[in-house]
Design a protein around this motif. Sequence first.
Motif, PDB file in Angstrom:
ATOM      1  N   VAL A   1       0.826  -1.207   0.000  1.00  0.00           N
ATOM      2  CA  VAL A   1       0.000   0.000   0.000  1.00  0.00           C
ATOM      3  C   VAL A   1       0.863   1.262   0.000  1.00  0.00           C
ATOM      4  CG1 VAL A   1      -1.689   1.327   1.337  1.00  0.00           C
ATOM      5  CG2 VAL A   1      -1.940  -1.150   1.107  1.00  0.00           C
ATOM      6  N   GLY A   2       1.928   1.259   0.815  1.00  0.00           N
ATOM      7  CA  GLY A   2       2.784   2.443   0.904  1.00  0.00           C
ATOM      8  C   GLY A   2       3.519   2.728  -0.393  1.00  0.00           C
TER       9      GLY A   2
ATOM     10  N   PHE B   1       2.686   1.687  -3.417  1.00  0.00           N
ATOM     11  CA  PHE B   1       1.709   2.068  -4.438  1.00  0.00           C
ATOM     12  C   PHE B   1       1.300   3.537  -4.287  1.00  0.00           C
ATOM     13  CE2 PHE B   1      -2.848   2.610  -5.505  1.00  0.00           C
ATOM     14  CZ  PHE B   1      -2.737   2.507  -6.884  1.00  0.00           C
ATOM     15  N   SER B   2       1.048   3.947  -3.057  1.00  0.00           N
ATOM     16  CA  SER B   2       0.667   5.344  -2.822  1.00  0.00           C
ATOM     17  C   SER B   2       1.793   6.293  -3.231  1.00  0.00           C
ATOM     18  CB  SER B   2       0.319   5.556  -1.345  1.00  0.00           C
ATOM     19  OG  SER B   2      -0.770   4.737  -0.975  1.00  0.00           O
ATOM     20  N   LEU B   3       3.033   5.916  -2.909  1.00  0.00           N
ATOM     21  CA  LEU B   3       4.174   6.768  -3.255  1.00  0.00           C
ATOM     22  C   LEU B   3       4.340   6.883  -4.772  1.00  0.00           C
ATOM     23  CD1 LEU B   3       6.761   8.320  -2.412  1.00  0.00           C
ATOM     24  CD2 LEU B   3       7.950   6.109  -2.433  1.00  0.00           C
TER      25      LEU B   3
ATOM     26  N   SER C   1       2.145   6.147  -7.202  1.00  0.00           N
ATOM     27  CA  SER C   1       0.978   6.680  -7.912  1.00  0.00           C
ATOM     28  C   SER C   1       0.784   8.175  -7.706  1.00  0.00           C
ATOM     29  CB  SER C   1      -0.291   5.932  -7.486  1.00  0.00           C
ATOM     30  OG  SER C   1      -0.547   6.117  -6.109  1.00  0.00           O
ATOM     31  N   HIS C   2       1.477   8.726  -6.710  1.00  0.00           N
ATOM     32  CA  HIS C   2       1.383  10.174  -6.475  1.00  0.00           C
ATOM     33  C   HIS C   2       2.652  10.918  -6.888  1.00  0.00           C
ATOM     34  CE1 HIS C   2      -1.954   8.814  -3.901  1.00  0.00           C
ATOM     35  NE2 HIS C   2      -2.466  10.016  -4.145  1.00  0.00           N
ATOM     36  N   THR C   3       3.633  10.184  -7.453  1.00  0.00           N
ATOM     37  CA  THR C   3       4.876  10.848  -7.872  1.00  0.00           C
ATOM     38  C   THR C   3       5.220  10.454  -9.305  1.00  0.00           C
ATOM     39  OG1 THR C   3       6.154   9.054  -6.838  1.00  0.00           O
ATOM     40  CG2 THR C   3       5.788  11.031  -5.505  1.00  0.00           C
TER      41      THR C   3
ATOM     42  N   SER D   1       2.261   8.813 -11.603  1.00  0.00           N
ATOM     43  CA  SER D   1       0.923   9.345 -11.343  1.00  0.00           C
ATOM     44  C   SER D   1      -0.033   9.098 -12.502  1.00  0.00           C
ATOM     45  CB  SER D   1       1.000  10.846 -11.046  1.00  0.00           C
ATOM     46  OG  SER D   1       1.602  11.525 -12.139  1.00  0.00           O
TER      47      SER D   1
ATOM     48  N   VAL E   1      -1.081   4.276 -12.984  1.00  0.00           N
ATOM     49  CA  VAL E   1      -1.368   3.672 -11.675  1.00  0.00           C
ATOM     50  C   VAL E   1      -1.333   2.141 -11.728  1.00  0.00           C
ATOM     51  CG1 VAL E   1      -2.654   5.633 -10.771  1.00  0.00           C
ATOM     52  CG2 VAL E   1      -3.847   3.906 -12.117  1.00  0.00           C
TER      53      VAL E   1
ATOM     54  N   LYS F   1       0.856  -0.173  -9.302  1.00  0.00           N
ATOM     55  CA  LYS F   1       0.332  -1.279  -8.488  1.00  0.00           C
ATOM     56  C   LYS F   1       1.086  -2.566  -8.778  1.00  0.00           C
ATOM     57  CE  LYS F   1      -2.397  -3.156  -5.518  1.00  0.00           C
ATOM     58  NZ  LYS F   1      -2.205  -2.849  -4.081  1.00  0.00           N
TER      59      LYS F   1
ATOM     60  N   SER G   1       4.398  -2.395  -6.939  1.00  0.00           N
ATOM     61  CA  SER G   1       4.239  -2.535  -5.486  1.00  0.00           C
ATOM     62  C   SER G   1       3.910  -3.974  -5.095  1.00  0.00           C
ATOM     63  CB  SER G   1       3.159  -1.581  -4.970  1.00  0.00           C
ATOM     64  OG  SER G   1       1.875  -1.977  -5.406  1.00  0.00           O
TER      65      SER G   1
END
Length: 200
Positions: free
Chosen positions: A33-34, A36-38, A40-42, A45, A48, A52, A55
């Motif tokens: 999760v961490g 993927f969040s990193l 997908s937001h950098t 982006s 996605v 995923k 990750s």
Amino acid sequence: MALIDSVRQHLPVKYRELAKFLVVGGTSYVVDVGLFSLLSHTVLSDKVVTAKGISVIVATILSYILNREWSFNSRGGRERHHEAMLFFVVNGIALGLNLVPLAVSQYIFGINTANYSSLTVTIANFVSANVIGTALGMAFRFWAYRKWVFPEELNPHPEIVATELAAQAAVEAPVTERIPEQPLRSDTAEYLPGAGRSRS
């Protein structure tokens, strides 16, 4: 460390492997999760799905290393490349099992936005995917790891060995060693043969 040592002391040996497996699963989930969040937001982006995929792969590799070296470190029986291949196959099957409850909820029970409110669908999706699906996938992983990936008990736990040796020693010990003689009570001695002769 004090909390971990305390849990280890009070948890029966046969459940410690399961506890380690759950810790590894939680750690891998956080990494998945961490990361993927990193991503997908950098740097990813606009990609996605790729984020995923990366990750999941990283979390699965981490899961294999931790399970191999910690959760199931006393089990094995296969060559490493064969073991790793089976590990990834098992995780692929588990991922499919994880999706089954969500698919049943969506397509069989019809719990979707066309039939229910957005809140109801959100709750149903969370329960089916993240609760039921995750539990189903983890149960399969634990069973399959022990059955196929790490099938043989290589080094029995020292506490189990000590318990078995103590039980075996107790069974083999002579009866006189296991049942100590009880001292003769004075009120019982009066009724034994010859006990009254000393009075005359």
